[in-house]
Design a protein around this motif. Structure first.
Motif, mmCIF file in Angstrom:
data_model
loop_
_atom_site.group_PDB
_atom_site.id
_atom_site.type_symbol
_atom_site.label_atom_id
_atom_site.label_comp_id
_atom_site.label_asym_id
_atom_site.label_seq_id
_atom_site.Cartn_x
_atom_site.Cartn_y
_atom_site.Cartn_z
ATOM 1 N N GLY A 235 2.013 1.320 101.147
ATOM 2 C CA GLY A 235 3.390 1.436 101.609
ATOM 3 C C GLY A 235 4.403 1.684 100.514
ATOM 4 O O GLY A 235 5.609 1.608 100.756
ATOM 5 N N ILE A 236 3.929 2.006 99.294
ATOM 6 C CA ILE A 236 4.831 2.284 98.172
ATOM 7 C C ILE A 236 4.687 3.763 97.830
ATOM 8 O O ILE A 236 3.669 4.191 97.269
ATOM 9 N N ALA A 237 5.686 4.551 98.184
ATOM 10 C CA ALA A 237 5.597 5.999 97.995
ATOM 11 C C ALA A 237 5.519 6.377 96.526
ATOM 12 O O ALA A 237 4.820 7.323 96.139
ATOM 13 N N SER A 238 6.232 5.654 95.687
ATOM 14 C CA SER A 238 6.232 5.916 94.247
ATOM 15 C C SER A 238 6.554 4.628 93.508
ATOM 16 O O SER A 238 7.383 3.839 93.970
ATOM 17 N N THR A 239 5.883 4.430 92.363
ATOM 18 C CA THR A 239 6.179 3.248 91.553
ATOM 19 C C THR A 239 7.306 3.509 90.562
ATOM 20 O O THR A 239 7.784 2.578 89.911
ATOM 21 N N ARG A 240 7.708 4.762 90.445
ATOM 22 C CA ARG A 240 8.755 5.112 89.481
ATOM 23 C C ARG A 240 10.064 4.389 89.808
ATOM 24 O O ARG A 240 10.555 4.449 90.931
ATOM 25 N N GLY A 241 10.612 3.704 88.822
ATOM 26 C CA GLY A 241 11.898 3.052 88.986
ATOM 27 C C GLY A 241 11.837 1.679 89.629
ATOM 28 O O GLY A 241 12.860 0.984 89.679
ATOM 29 N N LEU A 242 10.673 1.269 90.112
ATOM 30 C CA LEU A 242 10.581 -0.059 90.737
ATOM 31 C C LEU A 242 10.526 -1.137 89.658
ATOM 32 O O LEU A 242 9.921 -0.934 88.601
ATOM 33 N N PRO A 243 11.139 -2.285 89.895
ATOM 34 C CA PRO A 243 11.126 -3.351 88.882
ATOM 35 C C PRO A 243 9.703 -3.808 88.565
ATOM 36 O O PRO A 243 8.851 -3.932 89.452
ATOM 37 N N THR A 244 9.459 -4.051 87.288
ATOM 38 C CA THR A 244 8.144 -4.499 86.847
ATOM 39 C C THR A 244 7.731 -5.779 87.562
ATOM 40 O O THR A 244 6.572 -5.934 87.976
ATOM 41 N N THR A 245 8.680 -6.709 87.715
ATOM 42 C CA THR A 245 8.340 -7.988 88.349
ATOM 43 C C THR A 245 7.892 -7.781 89.790
ATOM 44 O O THR A 245 6.965 -8.455 90.265
ATOM 45 N N TYR A 246 8.520 -6.855 90.501
ATOM 46 C CA TYR A 246 8.145 -6.589 91.889
ATOM 47 C C TYR A 246 6.727 -6.012 91.958
ATOM 48 O O TYR A 246 5.884 -6.477 92.739
ATOM 49 N N LEU A 247 6.453 -4.985 91.139
ATOM 50 C CA LEU A 247 5.129 -4.362 91.155
ATOM 51 C C LEU A 247 4.042 -5.367 90.764
ATOM 52 O O LEU A 247 2.955 -5.381 91.349
ATOM 53 N N ARG A 248 4.359 -6.191 89.771
ATOM 54 C CA ARG A 248 3.370 -7.174 89.320
ATOM 55 C C ARG A 248 3.014 -8.133 90.455
ATOM 56 O O ARG A 248 1.838 -8.446 90.672
ATOM 57 N N ARG A 249 4.022 -8.588 91.186
ATOM 58 C CA ARG A 249 3.756 -9.532 92.285
ATOM 59 C C ARG A 249 3.021 -8.865 93.436
ATOM 60 O O ARG A 249 2.180 -9.492 94.085
ATOM 61 N N VAL A 250 3.304 -7.594 93.686
ATOM 62 C CA VAL A 250 2.547 -6.862 94.704
ATOM 63 C C VAL A 250 1.074 -6.803 94.317
ATOM 64 O O VAL A 250 0.180 -7.070 95.129
ATOM 65 N N LEU A 251 0.802 -6.468 93.066
ATOM 66 C CA LEU A 251 -0.582 -6.348 92.600
ATOM 67 C C LEU A 251 -1.304 -7.695 92.597
ATOM 68 O O LEU A 251 -2.519 -7.760 92.789
ATOM 69 N N LEU A 252 -0.549 -8.763 92.395
ATOM 70 C CA LEU A 252 -1.161 -10.093 92.350
ATOM 71 C C LEU A 252 -1.376 -10.691 93.736
ATOM 72 O O LEU A 252 -2.284 -11.509 93.933
ATOM 73 N N THR A 253 -0.562 -10.286 94.704
ATOM 74 C CA THR A 253 -0.605 -10.961 96.008
ATOM 75 C C THR A 253 -1.164 -10.106 97.138
ATOM 76 O O THR A 253 -1.556 -10.656 98.175
ATOM 77 N N GLU A 254 -1.206 -8.787 96.946
ATOM 78 C CA GLU A 254 -1.697 -7.904 98.001
ATOM 79 C C GLU A 254 -3.119 -7.425 97.686
ATOM 80 O O GLU A 254 -3.513 -7.344 96.527
ATOM 81 N N ILE A 255 -3.881 -7.125 98.723
ATOM 82 C CA ILE A 255 -5.176 -6.475 98.546
ATOM 83 C C ILE A 255 -4.909 -4.974 98.485
ATOM 84 O O ILE A 255 -4.616 -4.336 99.506
ATOM 85 N N MET A 256 -4.970 -4.426 97.275
ATOM 86 C CA MET A 256 -4.573 -3.036 97.081
ATOM 87 C C MET A 256 -5.709 -2.078 97.431
ATOM 88 O O MET A 256 -6.847 -2.263 96.996
#
Length: 296
Positions: A235-256
């Protein structure tokens, strides 16, 4: 907001004299990169070309760390031997580091044919093997690079690899991890490193196992132009410009969802063996280099 372009007169005079003594005169200067902490120049003269980095305030402390790491690794790690010729100095709150200019493409550039869909795989694969082997030799000497990326290695004309950006390099005896490091690009980081970076109370130190994960993730990215995690399916069209903290928590809490290398399944199999292995069973950089070599 207009960014001020640094002028040559912003380089400390002792630094400029050292660089021009190495390059010879007349010397040509070209600005390569600039941010609030550090400015990078290339100087070229009749005696050769050099990279000149100038750091100010907290950037000076980061550059001092880079210099210390290069000094300690240059005699032990072949991919950092260019550091034997490095010259450094400081003046007040300013520090500088002068290193030989390194000719050759980055790993990102060397793997460009694979990203463009070329069926000629031998040269990109040779570049991937060379990078993995260079990281393996670094590890065998007891070091951790800490910030492997496809833009942080130069494939030189003589076939040797030069590893760049050793600011966060560490060794359990010779150079302890820096508390300033917060984990590097989250898209390339191992789950264990992401978890350490999320804990703001402790340094986000890196291990050789983290390095190997990031090596495999970097080769996946450089060979395909896509991340090994399929952010679009998450559900993330692009990681460009997204806050590092947000992406990190997505990777830690979601089954990617996993991405695939449809055009190069053999490479996918080798890299996936590293990327989706549990940390205790994760292969080494040397093993990855050997598997990649078998694909040639």
């Amino acid at each position: 907001m207009t960014r001020t372009v640094p002028q040559l007169d912003t380089i400390p005079e002792p630094c400029r004299r050292q660089a021009e003594r190495l390059a010879g005169t007349p010397a040509e200067w070209a600005l390569l990169a600039h941010n609030r902490r550090q400015t990078t120049w290339r100087t070229r003269g009749p005696q050769g070309s050099w990279t000149v980095r100038v750091g100010t305030h907290d950037g000076a402390a980061v550059l001092a760390r880079h210099t210390a790491a290069l000094r300690r690794t240059c005699t032990a790690v072949p991919a950092l031997s260019y550091g034997r010729h490095a010259v450094s100095g400081h003046l007040g709150t300013i520090a500088w580091l002068i290193t030989p200019w390194l000719e050759g493409p980055t790993t990102w550039k060397a793997l460009e044919p694979a990203r463009e869909g070329s069926w000629e795989r031998r040269e990109p694969l040779a570049a991937a093997v060379a990078l993995a082997a260079a990281v393996a030799r670094l590890h065998q000497a007891g070091w951790v690079h800490g910030n492997i990326q496809p833009h942080h290695a130069i494939h030189q004309p003589d076939g040797n690899i030069a590893l760049l950006d050793v600011t966060w390099t560490s060794h359990h005896q010779h150079l302890r991890p820096s508390g300033r490091f917060r984990g590097g690009p989250v898209q390339l980081a191992s789950p264990e490193l992401l978890a350490r970076a999320e804990d703001a109370t402790a340094p986000a130190y890196t291990t050789q196992s983290d390095d190997t994960y990031t090596l495999a993730a970097s080769l996946w990215w450089a060979s395909s132009g896509t991340w090994h995690h399929d952010f679009t399916k998450a559900g993330i069209a692009s990681t460009r410009g997204l806050p590092t903290t947000y992406l990190r928590r997505v990777l830690l809490t979601e089954i990617m969802p996993r991405s695939t290398l449809t055009a190069w399944p053999e490479l996918e199999e080798a890299l996936a063996t590293v990327l989706w292995a549990p940390e205790p069973q994760r292969p080494t950089a040397l093993q990855l280099a050997q598997w990649l070599r078998e694909l040639m």
